[in-house]
Write a protein that holds these residues in place. Structure first.
Motif, mmCIF file in Angstrom:
data_model
loop_
_atom_site.group_PDB
_atom_site.id
_atom_site.type_symbol
_atom_site.label_atom_id
_atom_site.label_comp_id
_atom_site.label_asym_id
_atom_site.label_seq_id
_atom_site.Cartn_x
_atom_site.Cartn_y
_atom_site.Cartn_z
ATOM 1 N N GLU A 174 44.504 22.402 -3.303
ATOM 2 C CA GLU A 174 43.292 23.005 -3.848
ATOM 3 C C GLU A 174 42.071 22.174 -3.439
ATOM 4 N N ASP A 175 40.952 22.846 -3.312
ATOM 5 C CA ASP A 175 39.734 22.160 -2.895
ATOM 6 C C ASP A 175 39.287 21.198 -3.985
ATOM 7 N N LEU A 176 38.628 20.140 -3.526
ATOM 8 C CA LEU A 176 38.076 19.173 -4.452
ATOM 9 C C LEU A 176 36.958 19.860 -5.234
ATOM 10 N N TYR A 177 36.936 19.585 -6.530
ATOM 11 C CA TYR A 177 35.914 20.216 -7.357
ATOM 12 C C TYR A 177 34.554 19.633 -7.004
ATOM 13 N N LYS A 178 33.609 20.496 -6.736
ATOM 14 C CA LYS A 178 32.246 20.013 -6.489
ATOM 15 C C LYS A 178 31.360 20.496 -7.609
ATOM 16 N N MET A 179 30.704 19.547 -8.231
ATOM 17 C CA MET A 179 29.843 19.928 -9.327
ATOM 18 C C MET A 179 28.606 20.625 -8.769
ATOM 19 N N ALA A 180 28.213 21.715 -9.427
ATOM 20 C CA ALA A 180 27.048 22.456 -8.940
ATOM 21 C C ALA A 180 25.785 21.631 -9.157
ATOM 22 N N GLY A 181 24.802 21.857 -8.323
ATOM 23 C CA GLY A 181 23.479 21.256 -8.534
ATOM 24 C C GLY A 181 23.399 19.800 -8.124
ATOM 25 N N GLU A 182 22.239 19.236 -8.367
ATOM 26 C CA GLU A 182 21.923 17.861 -7.978
ATOM 27 C C GLU A 182 21.606 17.059 -9.232
ATOM 28 N N PRO A 183 21.789 15.754 -9.173
ATOM 29 C CA PRO A 183 21.327 14.946 -10.305
ATOM 30 C C PRO A 183 19.821 15.142 -10.477
ATOM 31 N N PRO A 184 19.346 15.162 -11.715
ATOM 32 C CA PRO A 184 17.935 15.496 -11.927
ATOM 33 C C PRO A 184 16.995 14.392 -11.457
ATOM 34 N N ASP A 185 15.779 14.814 -11.204
ATOM 35 C CA ASP A 185 14.703 13.892 -10.874
ATOM 36 C C ASP A 185 14.212 13.282 -12.177
ATOM 37 N N LEU A 186 14.339 11.980 -12.301
ATOM 38 C CA LEU A 186 14.076 11.369 -13.599
ATOM 39 C C LEU A 186 12.592 11.223 -13.917
ATOM 40 N N THR A 187 11.718 11.444 -12.930
ATOM 41 C CA THR A 187 10.290 11.436 -13.295
ATOM 42 C C THR A 187 9.976 12.674 -14.123
ATOM 43 N N ASN A 188 10.773 13.704 -13.903
ATOM 44 C CA ASN A 188 10.515 14.947 -14.609
ATOM 45 C C ASN A 188 11.860 15.526 -15.044
ATOM 46 N N PRO A 189 12.489 14.895 -16.036
ATOM 47 C CA PRO A 189 13.853 15.303 -16.378
ATOM 48 C C PRO A 189 13.865 16.673 -17.055
ATOM 49 N N PRO A 190 14.991 17.367 -16.974
ATOM 50 C CA PRO A 190 15.096 18.663 -17.646
ATOM 51 C C PRO A 190 14.909 18.493 -19.148
ATOM 52 N N SER A 191 14.374 19.496 -19.789
ATOM 53 C CA SER A 191 14.164 19.416 -21.233
ATOM 54 C C SER A 191 15.522 19.483 -21.931
ATOM 55 N N GLY A 192 15.514 19.113 -23.179
ATOM 56 C CA GLY A 192 16.744 19.165 -23.967
ATOM 57 C C GLY A 192 17.811 18.266 -23.395
ATOM 58 N N CYS A 193 19.008 18.820 -23.309
ATOM 59 C CA CYS A 193 20.091 18.055 -22.699
ATOM 60 C C CYS A 193 19.842 17.991 -21.198
ATOM 61 N N ARG A 194 19.880 16.819 -20.638
ATOM 62 C CA ARG A 194 19.524 16.666 -19.230
ATOM 63 C C ARG A 194 20.563 17.277 -18.293
ATOM 64 N N PHE A 195 21.719 17.613 -18.830
ATOM 65 C CA PHE A 195 22.764 18.153 -17.973
ATOM 66 C C PHE A 195 22.727 19.686 -17.935
ATOM 67 N N HIS A 196 21.901 20.314 -18.783
ATOM 68 C CA HIS A 196 22.052 21.766 -18.945
ATOM 69 C C HIS A 196 21.871 22.571 -17.656
ATOM 70 N N PRO A 197 21.009 22.166 -16.669
ATOM 71 C CA PRO A 197 20.911 23.015 -15.471
ATOM 72 C C PRO A 197 22.212 23.089 -14.679
ATOM 73 N N ARG A 198 23.052 22.103 -14.833
ATOM 74 C CA ARG A 198 24.291 22.092 -14.051
ATOM 75 C C ARG A 198 25.496 22.429 -14.909
ATOM 76 N N CYS A 199 25.268 22.607 -16.180
ATOM 77 C CA CYS A 199 26.390 22.712 -17.108
ATOM 78 C C CYS A 199 27.001 24.108 -17.064
ATOM 79 N N PRO A 200 28.332 24.208 -16.901
ATOM 80 C CA PRO A 200 28.976 25.523 -16.893
ATOM 81 C C PRO A 200 28.990 26.154 -18.284
ATOM 82 N N GLU A 201 28.762 25.345 -19.314
ATOM 83 C CA GLU A 201 28.857 25.884 -20.673
ATOM 84 C C GLU A 201 27.521 25.816 -21.392
#
Lengths: 336, 396
Positions: free
Chosen positions: A269-296
C-alpha cells in the motif's frame, strides 16, 4: 511508570520570533512536565517548533526571538527569574544539550580532553587538573571511547564518537536533564542504534531524564517512556508511548504514525501522505492550527482554540474531538 | 612523538605516552604534519626570513661601505666600478704605482678613483668632464687619467694612441651604485633594518588593534558593532597613502611615527576580515554547544572563536607587511617618512624608478627584489605555519 517526581515543569511557554513579516509564534502556550528518570520523546514535522522548544528549555533563545510568557520550573526554581550568570551555571550542570550535527558541535581547534576539562573548570573553578582528568577518563571509558582518544582533535573521531563526547560533556557535571536535539539524525542506523542503547544505559546508570527531540518515530518508540507530539508550535498530544502508538487520539498523530515508512516487503500500500502543508506561523490558522489539514475538522475547529484535555491519567489531547463546547457539532453530518 | 603506525600494528604493546614526559615544544608540535606535501613552504619562508634577520643584525660588519657615503661614480653598473689608468705615452716603460706618485692624474668625477689617486700619492685633478680630461692629457698637462673600465672601447676609438697602463684599480660594486654614487650592496643591507622594523612594527600594531576590535565588534554586535564598523569603513575609504601622509604630518617624521601612521591604514583590513569571520563562527554549532554547557562569553570568544580566526589573520598579516613596506616607501619618497639618511629599500625604489628610462635598471631591481623576497618570506612562513598549526590537518 514508577514514581512520577517532576523534574522540569513547563507552564504556558510562549516563544516569539520578531521578524519583519510579523511575530512568529514558534511555541504557543505549551505546558508539560518532564519527570525524573524518564525519556520524553518530542516528535513533529520540521518547523513545528521542536528545536525552538528545546532551546527555550535552556533559555537559549536569541534575538530576534524571546520567551514571551510562561514559567520554566526546574527543581522548583523558575529559570526565567535567574540572572544570566545564574543561568550559565544551570546550563551544563543541570541541563545540557546534544545537537543535531556532531560534525560541527565540537570546537575543531580544541582537543577532546580540553572540551571536557574546560566544562568542568567553568562550573567548578576550584577543581584541580589531575582530579578533573581522572573524572574525564572514567567517563570517557564508560562511554566506550579509548582514553588515548582524549588527545585527539574532533575531526579525528567518527560521528558516533563525537556524539558520545557530546553526551559526555553533558554528563561530566551530572546534569539532570539532557536535551537531545535530533542527536542521532545524522548518524547511520547502526551507530544510531548503538548510541540509543548507550543513552538508555546512561539514563539508567546516572538517573537522568532525557528529552529526545526527533522526527524518527521508530527511535522514539524504542527509547521513550512518554511521547509528546507537536504541531505548529503546540503540543497536540502527550501520553505514554505505548498508548499513543496503540491508540493515537489526535488526527495529526494518526496521520504522523501512518506516514512512517514500513520495511515490510509484502506491504504494497502507498505511504500515507498527509494533505496540505504545515502552516505559516506568521499567520497561523484560527482556532485549532491543524484544522485546514484535518480529516475530521468540525466548524468549531476553525473558530475556537481547543485546550489540552486530560482524557485519561497521563494522557492529554489538544483536540475538539475530545472536548465539549456548546457550539460543537460534527462536520460529517453536513456532508452527508 | 606518538607514532600512529605502531598503534595500528601492535595495539597491545603500545605504551601510553604520559603528558608530563613530553617537552613543551614536542607537546606543541605533537602529531603535526611536518612531512606532508607542503613542508618546504615553511622551511623556505623561514630560511628567507632567517637570512634577512641575520643580514639585519650583522649589517655593521658585513656592509662594505657606509650606505650614505658617495663611494663610487654615479650609476656604476652592477659588477662594474674598477678604473683603468690611461696614458698617451709612447714609451714602452712599465710603470708601477711608485713611479706614478707625484705625477698628475685626472680623475673623472669619481670618488673611487679619487681615493685610489690618494693612496698612490698622485696629484689629482677632479671634477672635470671626460673631454676636458682628454684634452688635458693630449696637451700634456695631465700625465695619466683614471676612467671607468666601461669607457675603454669608446676612448680607444677617440684616441687610438692611448695606452692602458693598469687595470682593476679602485673599488668594484657588485650591485652597482645609485645616482649619487652610493653602494647598492650597503644600502640593501642597511635597508633591511628599516624595513623589518617599520613594516613589522606597523603590522603588529595594526593587527593587534584590528583583531581586537574585530573580535569585540563581531561578537558583541548591536550598536557598538555599528559604531566601530562605521569608523573602520571611513578609515578604509581614505586612499591609504593620503591617510598616512596626514598621520605623519601630524606626528612628525621618525621611525616609530611612520610605523604608527602606516599601521592606521591597515587596521580596517584586519578588522573587516576578523569581524566577518567572527560573525560566521559565532553561529557555528560548537559555539552554541559551548553556550549550552554554560561557557562564559569571554571563554567562548577566547578559546572558541579566536583560534578559528587565526589562519585568516596570519594570511592578512603577511600581505600587510609587503604592503606596509611600499606605503612606507611612498612616505619616504615625498619626504614625510624617514629622514633621508636612513637607508631604506622603499625610498631607493621610489627614487630609482625615474632613472629606469635612462637604462639604470639596477637602481630599482635590487630593492624591488628584496621587498618581494621579504614579503614572500612572510607569506610562505605564514601560509606554512597556518597549515602546521591548523589542528584540522593533524595527522590521523
Amino acid at each position: 511508570m514508577q514514581s512520577k517526581e517532576t523534574l522540569y515543569e513547563i507552564k504556558d511557554l510562549v516563544v516569539e520570533y520578531h521578524t519583519r513579516y510579523g511575530v512568529v509564534n514558534a511555541v504557543d502556550h505549551v505546558s508539560f512536565d518532564i519527570y525524573r528518570g524518564e525519556v520524553l520523546g518530542l516528535v513533529g514535522e520540521s518547523g513545528c517548533g521542536k528545536s525552538t522548544l528545546g532551546k527555550a528549555l535552556m533559555r537559549m533563545i536569541e534575538a530576534p526571538g524571546e520567551i514571551a510568557a510562561g514559567e520554566l520550573i526546574l527543581n522548583g526554581v523558575d529559570l526565567l527569574g535567574l540572572t544570566p550568570k545564574e543561568m550559565r551555571d544551570v546550563r551544563g550542570s543541570q541541563i545540557s544539550m546534544i545537537f543535531q550535527d556532531p560534525m560541527t558541535s565540537l570546537n575543531p581547534v580544541q582537543r577532546i580532553q580540553d572540551h571536557l576539562t574546560e566544562t568542568i573548570s567553568t562550573h567548578e573553578p576550584d577543581a584541580e587538573k589531575p582530579t578533573m582528568l581522572q573524572r574525564v577518563k572514567r567517563l570517557i571509558e564508560r562511554l566506550g571511547i579509548q582514553t588515548q582518544r582524549l588527545d585527539d582533535y574532533p575531526h579525528q573521531l567518527s560521528g558516533g564518537m563525537r556524539q558520545r563526547v557530546m553526551i559526555g560533556l553533558g554528563l561530566v557535571l551530572n546534569a539532570n536533564l539532557i536535551i537531545a536535539d535530533e542527536a542521532t539524525t545524522s548518524l547511520d542506523v547502526i551507530v544510531e542504534a548503538k548510541l540509543a542503547d548507550q543513552l538508555m544505559e546512561i539514563k539508567e546508570e546516572f538517573g537522568i531524564s532525557i528529552l529526545a527531540i526527533t522526527h524518527n518515530i521508530a527511535l522514539v518508540a524504542q527509547l521513550a517512556d512518554r511521547l509528546a507530539v507537536m504541531y505548529a508550535g503546540r503540543i497536540v498530544e502527550i501520553g505514554s508511548v505505548y498508548e499513543v502508538f496503540d491508540d493515537p487520539k489526535h488526527p495529526y498523530t494518526r496521520g504522523l504514525l501512518q506516514s512512517v515508512p514500513s520495511i515490510k516487503l509484502d506491504d504494497h500500500e502507498d505511504l500515507y501522505k498527509m494533505a496540505g502543508e504545515p502552516p505559516d506561523l506568521t499567520n497561523p490558522p484560527s482556532g485549532c492550527r491543524f484544522h485546514p489539514r484535518c480529516p475530521e475538522a468540525m466548524p468549531i475547529c476553525s473558530q475556537e482554540k481547543p485546550t489540552l484535555q486530560e482524557i485519561s491519567p497521563g494522557r492529554s489531547v489538544h483536540c475538539w474531538l475530545y472536548e465539549d463546547h456548546p457550539e460543537k457539532e460534527p462536520l460529517v453530518s453536513e456532508n452527508s | 612523538m606518538k607514532s600512529p603506525d605502531s598503534k595500528q600494528s601492535t595495539p597491545i604493546s603500545t605504551k601510553p605516552i604520559l603528558e608530563e614526559d613530553i617537552g613543551l615544544l614536542r607537546r606543541f608540535f605533537r602529531g603535526r604534519i611536518w612531512y606532508g606535501t607542503e613542508w618546504y613552504i615553511t622551511v623556505v619562508g623561514g630560511l628567507i626570513l632567517f637570512f634577512i634577520t641575520i643580514m639585519t643584525i650583522s649589517a655593521p660588519w658585513i656592509s662594505p661601505h657606509d650606505p650614505n657615503e658617495f663611494v663610487g661614480a654615479p650609476f656604476v653598473a652592477p659588477g662594474g666600478g674598477p678604473q683603468i689608468l690611461i696614458s698617451l705615452t709612447d714609451e714602452q716603460e712599465i710603470i708601477d704605482t711608485m713611479q706614478i706618485s707625484n705625477l698628475v692624474i685626472g680623475v673623472h668625477r669619481n670618488r673611487s678613483g679619487d681615493k685610489y689617486a690618494d693612496t698612490i700619492g698622485a696629484e689629482k685633478i677632479r671634477y672635470q668632464s671626460q673631454n676636458e680630461l682628454i684634452a688635458g692629457l693630449e696637451a700634456g698637462e695631465i700625465n695619466y687619467i683614471l676612467i671607468d673600465e666601461d669607457l675603454e672601447e669608446e676612448l680607444q676609438f677617440q684616441i687610438p694612441s692611448m695606452m692602458v697602463i693598469a687595470r682593476d684599480l679602485g673599488l668594484r660594486f657588485p650591485l652597482g651604485t645609485d645616482n649619487l654614487g652610493r653602494d647598492m650592496v650597503s644600502r640593501i643591507i642597511w635597508g633591511a633594518r628599516t624595513v623589518l622594523s617599520v613594516a613589522i612594527l606597523s603590522a603588529l600594531l595594526s593587527s593587534s588593534i584590528g583583531v581586537t576590535l574585530g573580535l569585540i565588534s563581531g561578537f558583541v554586535s548591536g550598536p557598538l558593532d555599528r559604531v566601530i564598523s562605521l569608523v573602520m569603513d571611513s578609515i578604509y575609504s581614505f586612499p591609504g597613502l593620503l591617510l598616512a601622509i596626514a598621520m605623519v604630518a601630524m606626528l612628525g617624521p621618525g621611525m616609530i611615527n611612520v610605523a604608527v601612521a602606516v599601521s592606521v591604514i591597515y587596521i580596517p583590513t584586519f578588522f573587516r576580515v576578523v569581524r566577518g569571520q567572527v560573525l560566521s563562527i559565532k553561529e557555528e554549532l560548537y559555539v552554541e554547544a559551548a553556550r549550552s554547557l554554560g561557557a562564559k562569553a569571554r571563554s567562548i570568544l577566547w578559546s572558541y572563536i579566536f583560534p578559528n580566526v587565526i589562519p585568516s589573520i596570519v594570511v592578512v598579516f603577511s600581505i600587510n607587511i609587503a604592503d606596509a613596506i611600499l606605503t612606507e616607501a611612498g612616505l619616504s619618497f615625498i619626504g614625510l617618512g624617514l629622514p633621508p639618511d636612513i637607508p631604506d629599500w622603499g625610498y631607493d625604489l621610489s627614487k630609482g624608478h625615474s632613472f629606469l628610462v635612462a637604462g639604470h635598471w639596477w637602481l630599482i631591481t635590487y630593492p624591488g627584489f628584496m621587498i618581494t623576497l621579504v614579503a614572500t618570506g612572510f607569506t610562505l612562513l605564514g601560509e606554512g605555519l597556518s597549515e602546521i598549526l591548523n589542528p584540522r590537518l593533524v595527522k590521523n
